[in-house]
Design a protein around this motif. Structure first.
Motif, PDB file in Angstrom:
ATOM      1  N   GLY A   1       0.790  -1.225   0.000  1.00  0.00           N
ATOM      2  CA  GLY A   1       0.000   0.000   0.000  1.00  0.00           C
ATOM      3  C   GLY A   1       0.824   1.278   0.000  1.00  0.00           C
ATOM      4  N   TYR A   2       2.128   1.181   0.029  1.00  0.00           N
ATOM      5  CA  TYR A   2       2.965   2.386  -0.066  1.00  0.00           C
ATOM      6  C   TYR A   2       3.180   2.717  -1.542  1.00  0.00           C
ATOM      7  N   PRO A   3       3.345   4.007  -1.888  1.00  0.00           N
ATOM      8  CA  PRO A   3       3.446   4.364  -3.312  1.00  0.00           C
ATOM      9  C   PRO A   3       4.727   3.836  -3.981  1.00  0.00           C
ATOM     10  N   ALA A   4       4.629   3.610  -5.282  1.00  0.00           N
ATOM     11  CA  ALA A   4       5.778   3.108  -6.043  1.00  0.00           C
ATOM     12  C   ALA A   4       6.790   4.229  -6.245  1.00  0.00           C
ATOM     13  N   PRO A   5       8.083   3.894  -6.299  1.00  0.00           N
ATOM     14  CA  PRO A   5       9.100   4.942  -6.480  1.00  0.00           C
ATOM     15  C   PRO A   5       9.026   5.578  -7.870  1.00  0.00           C
ATOM     16  N   PHE A   6       9.525   6.805  -7.978  1.00  0.00           N
ATOM     17  CA  PHE A   6       9.503   7.500  -9.276  1.00  0.00           C
ATOM     18  C   PHE A   6      10.512   6.898 -10.246  1.00  0.00           C
ATOM     19  N   VAL A   7      11.655   6.482  -9.710  1.00  0.00           N
ATOM     20  CA  VAL A   7      12.688   5.945 -10.599  1.00  0.00           C
ATOM     21  C   VAL A   7      12.523   4.433 -10.657  1.00  0.00           C
ATOM     22  N   GLN A   8      12.341   3.926 -11.853  1.00  0.00           N
ATOM     23  CA  GLN A   8      12.128   2.489 -12.039  1.00  0.00           C
ATOM     24  C   GLN A   8      13.454   1.806 -12.379  1.00  0.00           C
ATOM     25  N   GLY A   9      13.490   0.510 -12.155  1.00  0.00           N
ATOM     26  CA  GLY A   9      14.653  -0.264 -12.604  1.00  0.00           C
ATOM     27  C   GLY A   9      15.808  -0.282 -11.623  1.00  0.00           C
ATOM     28  N   GLY A  10      15.554   0.117 -10.380  1.00  0.00           N
ATOM     29  CA  GLY A  10      16.586   0.025  -9.349  1.00  0.00           C
ATOM     30  C   GLY A  10      17.826   0.843  -9.685  1.00  0.00           C
ATOM     31  N   LEU A  11      18.950   0.418  -9.144  1.00  0.00           N
ATOM     32  CA  LEU A  11      20.189   1.172  -9.311  1.00  0.00           C
ATOM     33  C   LEU A  11      20.601   1.275 -10.783  1.00  0.00           C
ATOM     34  N   ASP A  12      20.371   0.213 -11.555  1.00  0.00           N
ATOM     35  CA  ASP A  12      20.736   0.259 -12.974  1.00  0.00           C
ATOM     36  C   ASP A  12      19.870   1.269 -13.725  1.00  0.00           C
ATOM     37  N   GLY A  13      18.577   1.250 -13.388  1.00  0.00           N
ATOM     38  CA  GLY A  13      17.657   2.203 -14.024  1.00  0.00           C
ATOM     39  C   GLY A  13      18.052   3.631 -13.702  1.00  0.00           C
ATOM     40  N   TRP A  14      18.394   3.838 -12.440  1.00  0.00           N
ATOM     41  CA  TRP A  14      18.819   5.172 -12.024  1.00  0.00           C
ATOM     42  C   TRP A  14      20.086   5.593 -12.755  1.00  0.00           C
ATOM     43  N   LYS A  15      21.058   4.672 -12.855  1.00  0.00           N
ATOM     44  CA  LYS A  15      22.348   4.986 -13.481  1.00  0.00           C
ATOM     45  C   LYS A  15      22.168   5.450 -14.917  1.00  0.00           C
ATOM     46  N   GLU A  16      21.291   4.751 -15.611  1.00  0.00           N
ATOM     47  CA  GLU A  16      21.049   5.097 -17.011  1.00  0.00           C
ATOM     48  C   GLU A  16      20.497   6.521 -17.120  1.00  0.00           C
ATOM     49  N   GLU A  17      19.523   6.800 -16.261  1.00  0.00           N
ATOM     50  CA  GLU A  17      18.887   8.122 -16.252  1.00  0.00           C
ATOM     51  C   GLU A  17      19.898   9.192 -15.817  1.00  0.00           C
ATOM     52  N   TRP A  18      20.700   8.874 -14.817  1.00  0.00           N
ATOM     53  CA  TRP A  18      21.691   9.837 -14.323  1.00  0.00           C
ATOM     54  C   TRP A  18      22.710  10.166 -15.413  1.00  0.00           C
ATOM     55  N   LYS A  19      23.150   9.114 -16.136  1.00  0.00           N
ATOM     56  CA  LYS A  19      24.127   9.341 -17.208  1.00  0.00           C
ATOM     57  C   LYS A  19      23.574  10.292 -18.245  1.00  0.00           C
ATOM     58  N   LYS A  20      22.297  10.113 -18.564  1.00  0.00           N
ATOM     59  CA  LYS A  20      21.665  11.028 -19.524  1.00  0.00           C
ATOM     60  C   LYS A  20      21.710  12.452 -18.978  1.00  0.00           C
ATOM     61  N   SER A  21      21.443  12.583 -17.690  1.00  0.00           N
ATOM     62  CA  SER A  21      21.310  13.923 -17.095  1.00  0.00           C
ATOM     63  C   SER A  21      22.647  14.665 -17.010  1.00  0.00           C
ATOM     64  N   VAL A  22      23.765  13.941 -17.091  1.00  0.00           N
ATOM     65  CA  VAL A  22      25.062  14.629 -17.029  1.00  0.00           C
ATOM     66  C   VAL A  22      25.839  14.521 -18.343  1.00  0.00           C
ATOM     67  N   GLY A  23      25.268  13.809 -19.318  1.00  0.00           N
ATOM     68  CA  GLY A  23      25.960  13.621 -20.594  1.00  0.00           C
ATOM     69  C   GLY A  23      25.840  14.842 -21.495  1.00  0.00           C
ATOM     70  N   ASP A  24      26.207  14.652 -22.769  1.00  0.00           N
ATOM     71  CA  ASP A  24      26.160  15.753 -23.739  1.00  0.00           C
ATOM     72  C   ASP A  24      24.761  16.345 -23.847  1.00  0.00           C
ATOM     73  N   GLN A  25      23.768  15.469 -23.657  1.00  0.00           N
ATOM     74  CA  GLN A  25      22.382  15.929 -23.767  1.00  0.00           C
ATOM     75  C   GLN A  25      21.800  16.279 -22.395  1.00  0.00           C
ATOM     76  N   GLY A  26      22.690  16.443 -21.415  1.00  0.00           N
ATOM     77  CA  GLY A  26      22.255  16.663 -20.033  1.00  0.00           C
ATOM     78  C   GLY A  26      21.291  17.835 -19.890  1.00  0.00           C
ATOM     79  N   ASP A  27      21.529  18.907 -20.659  1.00  0.00           N
ATOM     80  CA  ASP A  27      20.650  20.066 -20.535  1.00  0.00           C
ATOM     81  C   ASP A  27      19.214  19.729 -20.921  1.00  0.00           C
ATOM     82  N   GLU A  28      19.067  18.735 -21.796  1.00  0.00           N
ATOM     83  CA  GLU A  28      17.715  18.323 -22.192  1.00  0.00           C
ATOM     84  C   GLU A  28      16.942  17.754 -21.001  1.00  0.00           C
ATOM     85  N   TRP A  29      17.688  17.079 -20.130  1.00  0.00           N
ATOM     86  CA  TRP A  29      17.044  16.532 -18.923  1.00  0.00           C
ATOM     87  C   TRP A  29      16.413  17.670 -18.129  1.00  0.00           C
TER      88      TRP A  29
END
Ligand code: WTA
Length: 686
Positions: free
Chosen positions: A43-71
Motif C-alpha cells: 500500500g505504499y506508493p511506487a518509487p519514481f525511478v524504475q529499474g533500481g540502481l541500474d535504471g537510475w544509473k542510465e537516467e543519471w548518465k543522460k542527465s550529465v551527458g552531452d544531452q544533459g541540458d535536455e534533462w
C-alpha cells in the motif's frame, strides 16, 4: 497504512571497506538493501525511478551527458509554470561565473508555489504549523497561504517596495515566515533572511550589507518553552541601520514590546487593510530570488545570491526525487527557516511541488525527548528530515522515548548539515526507520541551493556514513588537492568538485562577484569547488570528510574560525587569539578558543579572575555572533605557537585541544617550542 512484514533492520547485504569521515580506517561497513516500503509494496506508493540502481544509473548518465541540458529542459517544462517560455536551457559557465538557466523564461516563484495549487486544491494543507507548546498545532491551507502572502505583498508594495529591492527578514519559526518569503517573491523583491539565533550585531551587519529599507520581524519568539526577545534584538540592530524606514512586526506572543512610531507597524493591523489578491510580478528566470549570508574562510559573511528559475527547479526536483514525495505526502523538515535547509526544504521545494510542509517551532526535547515522534504520529508524517546533532542527542537520551511510537507512516528519513557518524546512522535506522524507511544522507550547501549527493529511495542501497551518489544533473569528481588532477576509480581521497553547472547554483556573492569567483571557481579552474574533502570507495560510493578550509560546523551551524576570532579580538584587553574546531560527540565539532591577554589588561594583573574572564569572553561571542557560536572551551594562554614568520600553527592547537598533544609530530617550524608545553598545561587544567 499497513506495516510491511518485519525485517531485521540491521541485515547487511555485503561488506565493504570504507573510511570514516575523519580519515580513520574502520574496517567493514554493511550495505543496506532498499526497504520494501520504498518499492511500493503493502500500500505504499511506487518509487519514481524504475529499474533500481541500474535504471537510475542510465537516467543519471543522460542527465550529465552531452544531452544533459535536455534533462533539465524537460524537468523545467513539466514541473514549473512559465508565464513566458524559455528557448535556451543553459548559457555561460563556471569560469566567468556567468551561468544562466532558462534565460528568456519568465515566471513568478510565488505563483509556482501557491496559485497553481490553490486553484486546483484550495483546502489542501500547505503548512502544518507545530507550535512550541504541544497540542497547539494548526494547518494552513493553500488558499489561506495565498491570501496571506498577497496581503503582505500589498503591504510591502504600499510601502514602496519594488522589483529588485531588498527586504530583510528576522523571524522565528512561525508559518508566517513562508508568507513573508513568498510576498517578496510575488512582487520581485529580494529577501535576505537572517537566522533568528543571530545576535543584534550580526543582524546589523547583514541588514547594512544588503541595504534594505524594510525589515519583517516579530514581537518575540517561542522555543523549547523559552521566550526570545526578537523585537528587542531588532531595535538594537537598527540603531545603526539608518536606511531602514519600515518594520513589519508579527504578533507571536502578544507581550508588550516597544513600537517606534512611523517606523514599526503590526502585521495583524496592516494586512487586513489591503486586498487579499496581488498580481504576481513576472520575473526573468535569472532575476535574484533571495540573498542568504553564509560563512567562508574570512571574518566577513558572504551574501550568497540565488536566481529564480533555476533555484526553484532544483528545490522542487530534489524534494520529489530525494524524498520520494507523492502528492498526498506530509513532508517535515526540522531545520530553521533562517538557514538554507529551511529555505529549500521547508518553504520553496515542498510548496513548489504542491505538497504539505511543516514549520516545527520547538526543539527535539521539549517537553521531552519524544516530541519529534509524537509529532510524526499525530500528523502522519511521511518524510522526516533532521540533522545528525539531533539524532545524537536523542540517541543519548535513550530508546524508551521513541519505542512507544508507531512511526509506520515514515518512508524516508533524512540527514543533513554534517557527516553522520555510523553510530547515529544505525540508531536512526533501527529506532526511527525500523529498517523499513530509507535513510537519505544528503550532502549539499548554501551555494548549491539544493541537494547534491544523496541516496534515492527505492533505488540506492545505503551504507552508514556515505552520502552515496550524485543527484541527477550533478557530476562530481574527486581531485588531488595539490595538483587538481582527477582521481579516478575507487579507494581515492581528495577534494570534491563539480564538473558542470546545475540550475540552483548560486549566481554570485552580493556586491562581490570577485569573491564568488575566488572562492568557488578559481581554486580548480573548470570546476565548482565545494570546500569539502571526500573519498570514493571501490563501489563508487562517496564519503564526505569535512571542510578543508577554516569553516567549522557546530550542530550543523556553519561558521568560520575568523568570525569567532574577530569577535574575541573586539573584547577589551585581548591581544590575540586563535580558534579551532575539534571533534565533538554531540555537536559534530566544537569551538575551542586560545586567548592571549595584553600585559596591561586588568586580567593580567589579577589572574585569579580567570573564570570570570572566560565567562565574559563567552558572552562576547554570543553578543557579536549569536549563542550557537559560543566556544565550548576557552583557554587563557600567554602566547600562541607560531612559525618564525609569525603564522599561528593551528594544526598544533587543534591536536592539543583534541587531547592529541602527544602526536604533534615535527615541531621544528614553531619558533618557541616551550609555548607548546605551556598550552598543553592550560588545556589540561581546563
Ligand atoms: C557540510 C547545509 C557531510 C559540508 C545544507 C558543507 C555535510 C557544509 C553534509 C554546508 C552531509 C552538509 N555530510 N557534510 N550530508 N551536508 N555538510 O551551507 O561541510 O550550512 O560544506 O548547508 O555542511 O553547510 P551549509
Amino acid at each position: 497504512m499497513p506495516d510491511a512484514p518485519k525485517q531485521p533492520s540491521s541485515a547487511p547485504e555485503a561488506d565493504n571497506p570504507h573510511r570514516t569521515f575523519d580519515g580513520q580506517e574502520e574496517g567493514h561497513v554493511p550495505t543496506f538493501p532498499v526497504p520494501e516500503r520504498n518499492l511500493g509494496k503493502d500500500g505504499y506508493p511506487a518509487p519514481f525511478v524504475q529499474g533500481g540502481l541500474d535504471g537510475w544509473k542510465e537516467e543519471w548518465k543522460k542527465s550529465v551527458g552531452d544531452q544533459g541540458d535536455e534533462w533539465w529542459r524537460k524537468a523545467a517544462e513539466d514541473n514549473l509554470y512559465w508565464h513566458r517560455p524559455f528557448t535556451t536551457v543553459r548559457a555561460g559557465g563556471f569560469e566567468n561565473g556567468d551561468t544562466q538557466w532558462f534565460p528568456e523564461g519568465g515566471l513568478n516563484v510565488s505563483y509556482n508555489c501557491l496559485d497553481r495549487h490553490a486553484y486546483a486544491n484550495p483546502d489542501k494543507t500547505a503548512i502544518i504549523y507545530e507550535a512550541d507548546e504541544p497540542g497547539q498545532a494548526r494547518e494552513i491551507s493553500y488558499a489561506e497561504l495565498l491570501r496571506e502572502t498577497c496581503r503582505i505583498a500589498n503591504v510591502l508594495k504600499g510601502w514602496g517596495v519594488k522589483k529588485g529591492d531588498t527586504v530583510s527578514i528576522y523571524l522565528p519559526m512561525t508559518w508566517h515566515a513562508a508568507a513573508a518569503f513568498l510576498a517578496c517573491a510575488r512582487i520581485g523583491a529580494i529577501h535576505s533572511t537572517v537566522f533568528a539565533g543571530f545576535s543584534a550585531e550580526s543582524l546589523r551587519d547583514r541588514v547594512q550589507d544588503c541595504e534594505c529599507r524594510v525589515l519583517i520581524t516579530s514581537d518575540e519568539g517561542k522555543r523549547g518553552g523559552k521566550t526570545i526577545a526578537t523585537k528587542a534584538i531588532v531595535d538594537s540592530a537598527l540603531k545603526e541601520c539608518p536606511l531602514v524606514e519600515k518594520v513589519l512586526v508579527l504578533q507571536r506572543t502578544g507581550n508588550e514590546v516597544p513600537m517606534e512610531k512611523g517606523r514599526d507597524f503590526w502585521w495583524h493591523e496592516e494586512a487586513p487593510k489591503v486586498p487579499s489578491y496581488c498580481a504576481p510580478e513576472i520575473m526573468n528566470s535569472e532575476d535574484p530570488l533571495f540573498i542568504l549570508y553564509t560563512s567562508g574562510s574570512t571574518g566577513k559573511p558572504k551574501g550568497v545570491v540565488h536566481a529564480s528559475g533555476g533555484y526553484i527547479l532544483g528545490a522542487l526536483m530534489t524534494v520529489k526525487y530525494v524524498f520520494d514525495v507523492h502528492p498526498e505526502d506530509r513532508f517535515a523538515c526540522m531545520a530553521d527557516v533562517g538557514w538554507i535547509t529551511g529555505h529549500t526544504y521547508i518553504v520553496y521545494g515542498p510548496l513548489a511541488l504542491g505538497v504539505t510542509t511543516t514549520f516545527f517551532e520547538s526543539t527535539p526535547v521539549y517537553p521531552n525527548a519524544g516530541r519529534y515522534w509524537d509529532f510524526v504520529d499525530e500528523h502522519k508524517i511521511t518524510q522526516f528530515y533532521t540533522a545528525p546533532t539531533a539524532i545524537r542527542l536523542l540517541r543519548r537520551l535513550g530508546e524508551e522515548h521513541v519505542k512507544t511510537h508507531n512511526l509506520s507512516t515514515l518512508r524516508v528519513i533524512g540527514s543533513v548539515g554534517e557527516p553522520i557518524n555510523p553510530e547515529a546512522w544505525h540508531w536512526y535506522n533501527d529506532n526511527v526507520g525500523r529498517g523499513k524507511a530509507t535513510i537519505v544522507d544528503t550532502y549539499w550547501m548554501t551555494e548549491t541551493g539544493s541537494i547534491h549527493v544523496t541516496p534515492i529511495p527505492g533505488v540506492t542501497p545505503t551504507k552508514p556514513g556515505s552520502a552515496t551518489f550524485p543527484f541527477f544533473g550533478v557530476d562530481v569528481e574527486i581531485l588531488d588537492p595539490n595538483t587538481g588532477a582527477v582521481l579516478e576509480g575507487g579507494d581515492v581521497e581528495g577534494v570534491l568538485a563539480c564538473k558542470k553547472p546545475w540550475p540552483s547554483l548560486a549566481r554570485t556573492v552580493y556586491k562581490d562577484h570577485a569573491r564568488y569567483l575566488d572562492t568557488y571557481m578559481k581554486p580548480y579552474p573548470g570546476y565548482f569547488f565545494y570546500g569539502d574533502a571526500a573519498a570514493r570507495d571501490n563501489d563508487g560510493y562517496i564519503w564526505i570528510k569535512g571542510r578543508v578550509d577554516d569553516v567549522i560546523n557546530v550542530s550543523g551551524h556553519r561558521m568560520s574560525t575568523a568570525e569567532v576570532e574577530s569577535a574575541l579580538l573586539m573584547f577589551s584587553g585581548v591581544a590575540e587569539n586563535a580558534v579551532v574546531g575539534t571533534a565533538d560527540d554531540l555537536t559534530g565539532q566544537a569551538v575551542h578558543a586560545f586567548v592571549c591577554m595584553k600585559e596591561e589588561s586588568d586580567y593580567s594583573k589579577a589572574p585569579e579572575k580567570e573564570a570570570e574572564l572566560k565567562k565574559a569572553l563567552g558572552i562576547q561571542v554570543r553578543k557579536v555572533i549569536g549563542p550557537f557560536a559560543a566556544p565550548k572551551k576557552i583557554y587563557i594562554v600567554r602566547d600562541l605557537p607560531k612559525t618564525r614568520s609569525g603564522k599561528i600553527v593551528r594544526r598544533a592547537l587543534r591536536k592539543i585541544a583534541s587531547g592529541e598533544g602527544d602526536q604533534l609530530g615535527d615541531l621544528s617550524t614553531i619558533s618557541d617550542p616551550s609555548i607548546v608545553e605551556h598550552i598543553m598545561e592550560a588545556v589540561k587544567k581546563a
